[in-house]
Design a protein around this motif. Structure first.
Motif, PDB file in Angstrom:
ATOM      1  N   ARG A 117      66.987 -22.988 -21.648  1.00 26.44           N
ATOM      2  CA  ARG A 117      67.560 -24.164 -22.289  1.00 26.44           C
ATOM      3  C   ARG A 117      68.542 -23.763 -23.381  1.00 26.44           C
ATOM      4  NH1 ARG A 117      63.037 -27.529 -24.570  1.00 26.44           N
ATOM      5  NH2 ARG A 117      63.409 -26.407 -26.495  1.00 26.44           N
ATOM      6  N   MET A 184      59.689 -34.675 -11.305  1.00 25.19           N
ATOM      7  CA  MET A 184      60.524 -34.492 -12.493  1.00 25.19           C
ATOM      8  C   MET A 184      61.684 -33.559 -12.194  1.00 25.19           C
ATOM      9  SD  MET A 184      60.518 -35.483 -15.666  1.00 25.19           S
ATOM     10  CE  MET A 184      61.689 -35.062 -16.939  1.00 25.19           C
ATOM     11  N   ASN A 223      58.765 -39.796 -14.759  1.00 25.52           N
ATOM     12  CA  ASN A 223      58.654 -40.674 -15.920  1.00 25.52           C
ATOM     13  C   ASN A 223      59.818 -41.651 -15.957  1.00 25.52           C
ATOM     14  OD1 ASN A 223      60.875 -39.427 -17.057  1.00 25.52           O
ATOM     15  ND2 ASN A 223      59.692 -38.181 -18.471  1.00 25.52           N
ATOM     16  N   TRP A 225      62.455 -42.136 -17.657  1.00 26.98           N
ATOM     17  CA  TRP A 225      63.855 -41.699 -17.726  1.00 26.98           C
ATOM     18  C   TRP A 225      64.282 -41.163 -16.367  1.00 26.98           C
ATOM     19  CZ3 TRP A 225      64.592 -44.240 -21.783  1.00 26.98           C
ATOM     20  CH2 TRP A 225      63.640 -44.248 -22.808  1.00 26.98           C
ATOM     21  N   TYR A 229      67.403 -42.178 -13.784  1.00 21.64           N
ATOM     22  CA  TYR A 229      68.350 -41.307 -13.063  1.00 21.64           C
ATOM     23  C   TYR A 229      68.333 -41.651 -11.578  1.00 21.64           C
ATOM     24  CZ  TYR A 229      67.697 -38.484 -17.291  1.00 21.64           C
ATOM     25  OH  TYR A 229      67.595 -38.065 -18.577  1.00 21.64           O
TER      26      TYR A 229
ATOM     27  N   TYR B 108      63.792 -31.140 -35.255  1.00 21.24           N
ATOM     28  CA  TYR B 108      64.647 -30.436 -34.293  1.00 21.24           C
ATOM     29  C   TYR B 108      63.845 -30.047 -33.057  1.00 21.24           C
ATOM     30  CZ  TYR B 108      68.809 -29.973 -37.203  1.00 21.24           C
ATOM     31  OH  TYR B 108      69.942 -30.239 -37.898  1.00 21.24           O
ATOM     32  N   GLU B 109      62.613 -29.603 -33.289  1.00 17.54           N
ATOM     33  CA  GLU B 109      61.765 -29.228 -32.159  1.00 17.54           C
ATOM     34  C   GLU B 109      61.518 -30.424 -31.255  1.00 17.54           C
ATOM     35  OE1 GLU B 109      58.245 -27.048 -33.895  1.00 17.54           O
ATOM     36  OE2 GLU B 109      58.266 -26.354 -31.821  1.00 17.54           O
ATOM     37  N   ASP B 112      64.573 -31.270 -29.287  1.00 19.70           N
ATOM     38  CA  ASP B 112      64.891 -30.351 -28.196  1.00 19.70           C
ATOM     39  C   ASP B 112      63.975 -30.549 -27.000  1.00 19.70           C
ATOM     40  OD1 ASP B 112      67.164 -29.113 -28.908  1.00 19.70           O
ATOM     41  OD2 ASP B 112      66.176 -27.568 -30.116  1.00 19.70           O
ATOM     42  N   GLU B 113      62.753 -30.987 -27.260  1.00 15.72           N
ATOM     43  CA  GLU B 113      61.874 -31.260 -26.125  1.00 15.72           C
ATOM     44  C   GLU B 113      62.210 -32.606 -25.498  1.00 15.72           C
ATOM     45  OE1 GLU B 113      60.134 -29.188 -24.672  1.00 15.72           O
ATOM     46  OE2 GLU B 113      60.102 -27.624 -26.196  1.00 15.72           O
ATOM     47  N   ASP B 116      67.599 -32.895 -23.295  1.00 17.48           N
ATOM     48  CA  ASP B 116      68.266 -31.670 -22.903  1.00 17.48           C
ATOM     49  C   ASP B 116      69.669 -32.083 -22.500  1.00 17.48           C
ATOM     50  OD1 ASP B 116      68.775 -29.093 -22.372  1.00 17.48           O
ATOM     51  OD2 ASP B 116      67.389 -28.888 -20.680  1.00 17.48           O
ATOM     52  N   TYR B 119      70.306 -35.697 -22.327  1.00 16.43           N
ATOM     53  CA  TYR B 119      69.574 -36.539 -21.382  1.00 16.43           C
ATOM     54  C   TYR B 119      68.087 -36.528 -21.715  1.00 16.43           C
ATOM     55  CZ  TYR B 119      73.722 -36.940 -18.539  1.00 16.43           C
ATOM     56  OH  TYR B 119      74.981 -37.248 -18.106  1.00 16.43           O
ATOM     57  N   PRO B 120      67.459 -37.687 -21.726  1.00 15.84           N
ATOM     58  CA  PRO B 120      66.052 -37.730 -22.102  1.00 15.84           C
ATOM     59  C   PRO B 120      65.190 -36.962 -21.094  1.00 15.84           C
ATOM     60  CG  PRO B 120      66.753 -39.851 -21.234  1.00 15.84           C
ATOM     61  CD  PRO B 120      67.977 -39.024 -21.409  1.00 15.84           C
ATOM     62  N   GLN B 121      64.244 -36.205 -21.591  1.00 15.72           N
ATOM     63  CA  GLN B 121      63.362 -35.431 -20.732  1.00 15.72           C
ATOM     64  C   GLN B 121      61.919 -35.913 -20.881  1.00 15.72           C
ATOM     65  OE1 GLN B 121      64.382 -32.845 -18.519  1.00 15.72           O
ATOM     66  NE2 GLN B 121      66.280 -33.950 -18.914  1.00 15.72           N
ATOM     67  N   LEU B 122      61.270 -35.433 -21.894  1.00 16.75           N
ATOM     68  CA  LEU B 122      59.899 -35.874 -22.147  1.00 16.75           C
ATOM     69  C   LEU B 122      59.925 -36.662 -23.438  1.00 16.75           C
ATOM     70  CD1 LEU B 122      58.127 -32.473 -21.509  1.00 16.75           C
ATOM     71  CD2 LEU B 122      58.310 -34.376 -19.915  1.00 16.75           C
ATOM     72  N   MET B 123      59.455 -37.892 -23.369  1.00 18.60           N
ATOM     73  CA  MET B 123      59.501 -38.685 -24.586  1.00 18.60           C
ATOM     74  C   MET B 123      58.152 -39.308 -24.884  1.00 18.60           C
ATOM     75  SD  MET B 123      63.161 -40.135 -25.330  1.00 18.60           S
ATOM     76  CE  MET B 123      62.714 -39.957 -26.997  1.00 18.60           C
ATOM     77  N   GLN B 127      52.864 -35.554 -24.229  1.00 16.44           N
ATOM     78  CA  GLN B 127      53.466 -34.559 -23.336  1.00 16.44           C
ATOM     79  C   GLN B 127      54.113 -33.430 -24.114  1.00 16.44           C
ATOM     80  OE1 GLN B 127      55.938 -37.165 -21.047  1.00 16.44           O
ATOM     81  NE2 GLN B 127      54.599 -37.052 -19.267  1.00 16.44           N
ATOM     82  N   LEU B 131      54.002 -28.416 -26.773  1.00 16.43           N
ATOM     83  CA  LEU B 131      55.200 -27.583 -26.856  1.00 16.43           C
ATOM     84  C   LEU B 131      55.690 -27.408 -28.291  1.00 16.43           C
ATOM     85  CD1 LEU B 131      57.080 -29.375 -23.953  1.00 16.43           C
ATOM     86  CD2 LEU B 131      55.652 -27.348 -23.797  1.00 16.43           C
ATOM     87  N   ILE B 132      55.087 -28.135 -29.206  1.00 18.34           N
ATOM     88  CA  ILE B 132      55.559 -28.120 -30.587  1.00 18.34           C
ATOM     89  C   ILE B 132      54.750 -27.099 -31.373  1.00 18.34           C
ATOM     90  CG2 ILE B 132      55.778 -29.518 -32.682  1.00 18.34           C
ATOM     91  CD1 ILE B 132      57.641 -30.457 -30.515  1.00 18.34           C
TER      92      ILE B 132
END
Lengths: 935, 439
Positions: A117, A184, A223, A225, A229, B108-109, B112-113, B116, B119-123, B127, B131-132
């Protein structure tokens, strides 16, 4: 290394040294072994970075810490590197190895994903190359989290170095991810492909029944989002038939019950689009009604007013296309006491669309309540909405007028003024029907301040001079301040007094006399003065005729001015949920690449220096279009400044090159026809050398447009033969003329040219044609540069397309028709992207036709020929049977798109033509024939 | 999608600035702030400057802004920013400038999760929780700075004044937390009366909201009324609870709703709305207003307003506020409450030309009344001025009461053999949204 404190402030040395000291301290902390001190130091650095301080000088010290095993520290270092890699690419290369190592870490998938990333965020071409190998591996990673990150990463890198990504076949790998088992990952692959598609301009996401199934399956599992898409991708698909559309709708419609408004609106977009493909009216009805409750829910359910606003805007579009969706639920659109004003105004807009003979009573009752509120803007719009209902529903007009009558009686200033404006329109629509309110109208004259209301009131008085007994004294009062009034009020006073005089000559005699005098002598507004003069002359020659002219029957008005044209509506329906639907503008009008914005700014500056007149010229034309009908307003809005820009630049090039031509012609002697022709032929290639980027166009052969036996319009002379052809040289349109003098003793000279109104607004740059006199028996060649800023003829071109031209000579005027090939009118800016092409080819209002052209031509050769004439290859695709389909598109100078799908067969070429208007069809066919056969 | 996401302080300082695509100028936050300040009130949530699209929301006085140069989806964008705010709140407990400045690395962490490339990824909080790596830093509660700051509103849509909840200001990262779950049923009422207290238009907007601190996020089963019905047929009358429409959080499986009236929920951490619903049918409005206007003389008007609480006597409404706009030409206004009125005030604001009547507590079944005596300026007669009175708007909150009768029959953890029974807190709250009486 630059230090901002030094450059930004002239503060004392001490602050600078303190800054230096801080940097030193941070460096020391970074070089210590303790994780905590390092972490705190980087926190401080990032804090400074966020606040806009330059801490780039610490790059080497920070980057050293990359290889830590502490994840927290590593994330901090990455954050720093992303920010500064771009300005320090040389140092950033240092970090590459660490990234590559992390990306291949065996144990921790999060670490691998983090590296991938972050690498994608370093937008440095030099580094991108190093990232390709680990990226390729991560696409096949066992962990879905890594794969989904890799998918997006490809689109990121494509943004930095597209060539490299294509070379390395990463796009193919991305496509493969559509088959991934994890929803996903599929959703992200769809997303990434759409990103690449947008920047590349060609189809990346191949939508066919197979991929559609993949996407539908993924949509069920990913999910919200991811769902968006997937839905956005599905919205681009063109279903094969109604059955397929229905099956997809079946899968999409459950998404309407999602509590994410983004999902709901994306689902609505597909519903609206695919409903067009269904045949059975009952199925259409059922599917349409599925949207009702979810759309209404967007207006409530604790949604933010901002979301409600977006929803209302979209509902407004949706009900225009399919009114059935929201028919019964008008109460939802009644304004709440605590709605923000922008919601209230939108609700009124929707209410006026929903009004019909059944519910008008209920709606009027609400509207009357609104007119008593405090917010002036809201009240005015409410009054205006009552008026719109009256014009829309003839049966309910009387009720509306009664409501307005009540408004008049309130005596509240702004209510009265707005009512008067609205009543004017009602009087126009239903003449002489509601005279009973005239009395109350006339009682409110004193309170009128707003010019539009004033003008409306005066118009009403003028219209009813015979009914209003004291019309003469009322108008007399208005005339007293005639000179101080704004133009529209002055105008109405003049017309009303004229009407008064014509109807009641005795009462209006003195008034009209004084007024005409003032208007002709003291007024500076030329329109007003001219009208006064005309009236004066009409009255002095034939008062009866004047009466007929002044009281002529006017065209009726309707409520359609508020509806959006079908073409735009379809476009906006495709953009449901996007900004476009909120602004009711096509996306092109406000979405521009940053580059374009910057370029246009630079171009603006150049133009300012260059030629201000040209800029001015563009404006009256826009203005006249708006005058043509308010329904055009929307259309005008989306004409982007860049288009105008390019037009202007184009015409400048024309001017410049024209001057060169003229010079050359001047040098020629009339006797040396041969050499002149030769010279002109030579001139063409030299032009190409000067402008290597220019395309070489086909040369349309001359056609005889005036026979030497045809006399001129005044029948004074015959014997001039004219041959003419419209040509395209580079990017300008030129009319080539060949004059042959077949007379015995006359000499033609002083040529001038003028075009009749024509659909593409063509007109010559100058009336005079620079041409030597044509002596008996001789031939001359001349040129006239053409621009597209002329007056428009609101009729589609006919086949064959000819332009009527008046040609003036010293001896007579000749009216001739010059045929034109459509190929001359292709715009040389390749503005149709692949996506646009797909959108256009799905549009409902395009005319379609299949044609066969019986010629044998190599596809490559054909592409080359077409592209030389600004007919661009947009993409190549294969249909199910494996037949290759080449898509070409061109834009006409007026912005109309022309689409052609070409299939090559051994003996001929099959053309599928798509044009916005059926009459263009034969013209396009002819133009393609020209391009491929001539030359 | 988004090119950048940045968070600005009320004064326009950049607290967070994450650039995803590097396709916009560095000065974009300044551009935003300059434009936002040109609005007289709150800035429009969506605007465009120089072909840059801005979407923003305001939380805890901070601007949370997303930018783009594409034809972005405004509904989705605003929802995204709202979710981001929720995530930050889930992690940090509250949103305000101090907390954000202290926790900017954590944010910021989260960013970033969550995103990306914009574009929204995990919100969803649970979840991204694994990762934090950063821990939230709580602001010192008694710092001087903190007490000087104005009280900051939380972003929650429904902020009840009546019942405080422990759930509101807690971070999900708190390790030694109690195993508990909070369920709130909120209903917001829209009612419009005409002058004879007849209901013209009414609707309920409700939601079931949960704040979960359950350990291990076990699947839940939530049962609603047996007589629940979804979707209204035309002209149908039924004794049961009829919802016109409802929608669900993605963690909810509503397949069994029609059959058993139960929802299966895989609860995420922190706060989420299980279900939104909308009811447009008739219901008994909790308050009725009876305005009477009398023209005493050509310059005097008397307005009497009677208020009746039409609900069970055990239930107590609080913070009822009634606002009565009066004519602009009013010279003077006297308010008169009933004798020995307790916890009740009525004030005339001569600038706004408005009478505000506040009742702190009101038991069901009770009646209150207010008399306003108006004296008009000479320029206007009572006859024309009386039209300017109203509409009367009312605000209130009724805890432990809901109009729709929608109820939670039970809330169970689905796993068998789960010995530790978590604490479940269920609240019902009814609030006014637009409660208006025309005169």
């Amino acid at each position: 290394m630059s230090r901002p404190s030094a450059s930004t402030s002239s503060s004392s040395r001490s602050s600078r040294s303190r800054y230096g000291k801080e940097v030193k301290e941070l460096q020391d902390a970074l070089n210590q072994n303790k994780i905590e001190s390092k972490r705190d130091a980087i926190r401080k650095i990032i804090d400074a970075m966020t606040r806009g301080k330059d801490v780039s000088m610490l790059f080497p010290d920070v980057a050293k810490n990359m290889e830590t095993s502490n994840l927290e520290l590593k994330k901090l270092v990455y954050l720093y590197i992303i920010n500064y890699a771009k300005i320090m690419p040389d140092l950033a290369v240092m970090a590459v190895n660490s990234f590559r190592k992390d990306a291949r870490d065996k144990t921790n998938p999060f670490l691998r994903a983090l590296a991938i990333r972050t690498m994608g965020c370093i937008r440095v071409k030099l580094i991108t190359e190093y990232l390709l190998d680990p990226l390729k591996e991560s696409i096949k990673d066992e962990d879905s989290y890594v794969r989904k990150t890799a998918a997006i990463c490809i689109s990121k890198l494509y943004d930095v170095s597209p060539e490299l990504i294509e070379e390395q076949g990463l796009l193919k790998l991305l496509e493969n991810l559509l088959n991934d088992g994890n929803a996903m990952v599929v959703a992200n692959a769809v997303c990434a492909l759409l990103i690449v598609q947008e920047s590349k301009g060609t189809t990346m996401l191949q939508l066919n029944p197979y991929t559609i199934q993949k996407i539908l399956t993924a949509m069920n599992e990913c999910n919200e989002w991811g769902v968006i898409y997937c839905l956005d991708a599905l919205a681009m698909y063109i279903p094969e038939d109604g059955k397929e559309a229905e099956a997809i709708l079946e899968r999409v419609s459950p998404r309407l019950n999602h509590n994410n408004p983004g999902v709901v609106l994306s689902a609505c977009k597909i519903m609206m689009k695919f409903l067009d493909y269904l045949q059975n009216p009952e199925t259409i009805r059922q599917n349409a009604l599925k949207m009702t409750a979810p759309l209404i829910s967007l207006l409530s359910l604790g949604k933010e007013p901002e979301i409600q606003y977006v929803a209302l805007k979209n509902i407004n579009l949706i009900i225009q296309k399919r009114p059935i969706i929201i028919e019964k639920d008008i109460k939802v659109f009644f304004c709440n006491f605590n709605d923000p004003i922008y919601i209230k105004l939108q609700k009124l807009e929707v209410l006026s669309k929903l009004a019909n003979n059944d519910n008008i009573q209920q709606i009027l009752h609400e509207l009357k309540e609104y007119t008593q509120e405090v917010d002036v803007e809201f009240v005015r719009k409410s009054v205006r909405t009552i008026g719109r209902c009256a014009i829309k529903l003839e049966k309910a007009a009387e009720k509306c007028v009664t409501a307005l009558w009540e408004c008049l009686k309130t005596k509240v200033n702004y209510v009265v003024m707005e009512s008067i404006i609205v009543i004017r329109d009602i009087f126009r629509k239903y003449p002489r029907k509601y005279e009973m309110i005239l009395k109350d109208l006339c009682e409110n004259l004193k309170s009128i301040e707003d010019p539009e209301a004033k003008a409306s009131m005066i118009w009403i008085i003028g219209e009813y001079v015979d009914t209003i007994e004291n019309a003469d004294s009322l108008l007399g009062n208005f005339s007293e301040n005639f000179k101080d009034e704004p133009a529209n009020v002055q105008h109405q006073i003049l017309v009303a007094v004229m009407k008064l005089f014509l109807q009641r000559p005795n009462d209006g005699k003195e008034l009209i006399h004084n007024l005409l005098k003032t208007a002709t002598i003291e007024c500076e507004n030329p329109d007003l003065r001219d009208r006064a003069y005309i009236y004066w002359r009409m009255l002095s020659t034939d008062p009866e005729l004047a009466k007929k002219i002044v009281f002529t029957e006017r065209p009726t008005i309707s409520d359609s001015s508020y509806t959006i044209e079908n073409e735009l509506l379809d476009k906006l329906i495709e953009n449901i949920g996007n900004l476009s639907s909120v602004y009711t503008k096509k996306p092109e009008s406000f979405v521009k690449k940053l580059r374009d914005v910057l370029n246009s700014k630079i171009a603006d500056k150049i133009d300012d220096v260059y030629d201000q007149d040209q800029l001015m010229e563009g404006r009256p034309e826009d203005y006249s279009d708006q005058q043509g009908g308010s329904s055009n307003i929307n259309e005008n809005n989306y004409e982007t400044s860049s288009q105008i820009q390019s037009q202007i630049q184009q015409s400048q090039v024309q001017q410049v090159t024209q001057k060169i031509d003229l010079l050359d012609l001047d040098e020629n002697q009339p006797q040396q026809q041969q050499s002149q022709q030769q010279q002109q032929q030579q001139q063409l290639p030299t032009q190409q050398i000067q402008q290597p980027n220019q395309f070489q166009n086909i040369k349309i052969p001359f056609a005889e447009v005036l026979n030497s036996n045809t006399p001129g319009s005044q029948a004074q002379i015959q014997g001039l033969q004219i041959e003419a052809a419209f040509q395209k040289y580079g990017d300008k349109i030129v009319l080539d003329l060949k004059f042959t003098n077949k007379t015995q003793d006359k000499t033609f000279s002083a040529f001038g040219i003028k075009f009749n109104k024509n659909p593409f607004k063509l007109q010559p740059d100058a009336i005079e044609i620079q041409c030597q006199p044509v002596f008996p028996g001789s031939t001359q060649i001349a040129q006239s540069s053409i621009n597209t800023n002329g007056p428009a003829l609101e009729e589609p071109p006919q086949m064959p397309y000819k332009i009527q031209v008046a040609l003036k000579t010293n001896l007579d005027v000749f009216y001739i028709f010059i045929p034109m090939s459509l190929s001359v009118l292709f715009s040389n800016t390749a503005s149709i992207t692949q996506q646009k092409f797909i959108e256009l080819s799905q549009a409902q209002n395009m005319a379609r036709k299949q044609e066969v052209l019986q010629i044998q031509i190599d596809p490559l050769k054909m592409k080359e020929k077409l592209e030389r004439n600004y007919f661009f290859l947009i993409g190549v695709r294969k249909d199910e049977r494996g037949v290759e389909l080449l898509s070409y598109a061109a834009t006409l100078v007026n912005g109309m798109p022309l689409l052609v799908n070409v299939i090559h067969t051994p003996t001929a070429i099959n053309l599928q033509l798509q044009v916005p208007h059926p009459t263009l069809m034969p013209l396009l066919y002819q133009a393609i024939g020209f391009i491929l056969t001539l030359n | 999608m988004f090119s950048q996401i940045f968070i600005l302080s009320p004064r326009g300082d950049t607290i967070i600035n994450r650039d995803f695509r590097s396709d916009l100028p560095k000065s974009t936050p300044e551009t935003f702030f300059r434009q936002a300040k040109t609005y007289s009130g709150d800035a429009n949530p969506l605007f465009t400057v120089d072909c840059i699209q801005f979407a923003h929301i305001k939380r805890g006085g901070l601007y949370i802004v997303g930018t783009s140069r594409f034809n972005l989806q405004p509904a989705m964008s605003l929802e995204l920013l709202d979710r981001l705010a929720k995530e930050i709140k889930d992690f940090c407990g509250v949103i305000n400038e101090e907390v954000l400045r202290k926790n900017f690395i954590l944010i910021y962490e989260i960013l970033d999760e969550s995103f990306d490339f914009g574009y929204p990824q995990l919100m969803a909080t649970e979840q991204i929780k694994p990762l934090i790596v950063n821990d939230p830093i709580q602001p010192q509660p008694d710092s001087v700075m903190n007490s000087l700051r104005p009280k900051i509103q939380t972003f929650n849509i429904f902020v009840p004044n009546t019942i405080g909840s422990q759930a509101v200001q807690r971070s999900v990262l708190n390790k030694n937390q109690a195993n508990e779950i909070f369920v709130d049923i909120y209903e917001k009422l829209n009612v419009l009366f005409n002058s004879s207290a007849y209901v013209i238009n009414q609707s309920i907007e409700g939601c079931i909201q949960m704040t979960s601190f359950l350990q291990g996020n076990p699947p839940l089963k939530l049962a609603l009324n047996d007589d629940l019905q979804i979707g209204r047929q035309q002209g149908q009358y039924s004794a049961g609870v009829i919802l016109d429409d409802c929608n669900f959080h993605e963690c909810v499986n509503a397949n069994e709703l029609d059959m058993n009236k139960t929802l299966r929920i895989q609860p995420p951490d922190g706060q989420f709305v299980v279900m939104n619903y909308r009811i447009s049918g008739d219901y008994a409005a909790p308050f009725r207003l009876f305005p009477i206007i009398e023209e005493i003389s050509s310059s005097k008007i008397e307005v009497t307003i009677k208020l009746k609480a039409c609900f069970d006597a055990k239930i107590i409404a609080s913070y009822a506020t009634i606002r009565i706009p009066i004519p602009k030409q009013t010279a003077n206004a006297y308010t008169e409450l009933v004798k020995n009125a307790q916890q009740e005030t009525a004030e005339y604001d001569s600038n706004k030309k408005m009478v505000e009547w506040q009742i702190k507590k009101l038991n069901g079944g009770q009646e209150r009344s207010l008399k306003i005596k108006l004296t008009l300026q000479a320029t206007q007669t009572a006859h024309t001025a009386r039209k300017e009175i109203g509409p009367i708007a009312m605000n209130f909150e009724i805890p432990m009461f809901n109009v729709s009768r929608l109820q939670i029959k039970y809330l169970r953890i689905e796993e068998r053999g789960n010995t530790t029974n978590p604490h479940r807190w269920v609240r019902y709250i009814t609030q006014s949204s637009s409660y208006v009486c025309r005169i």
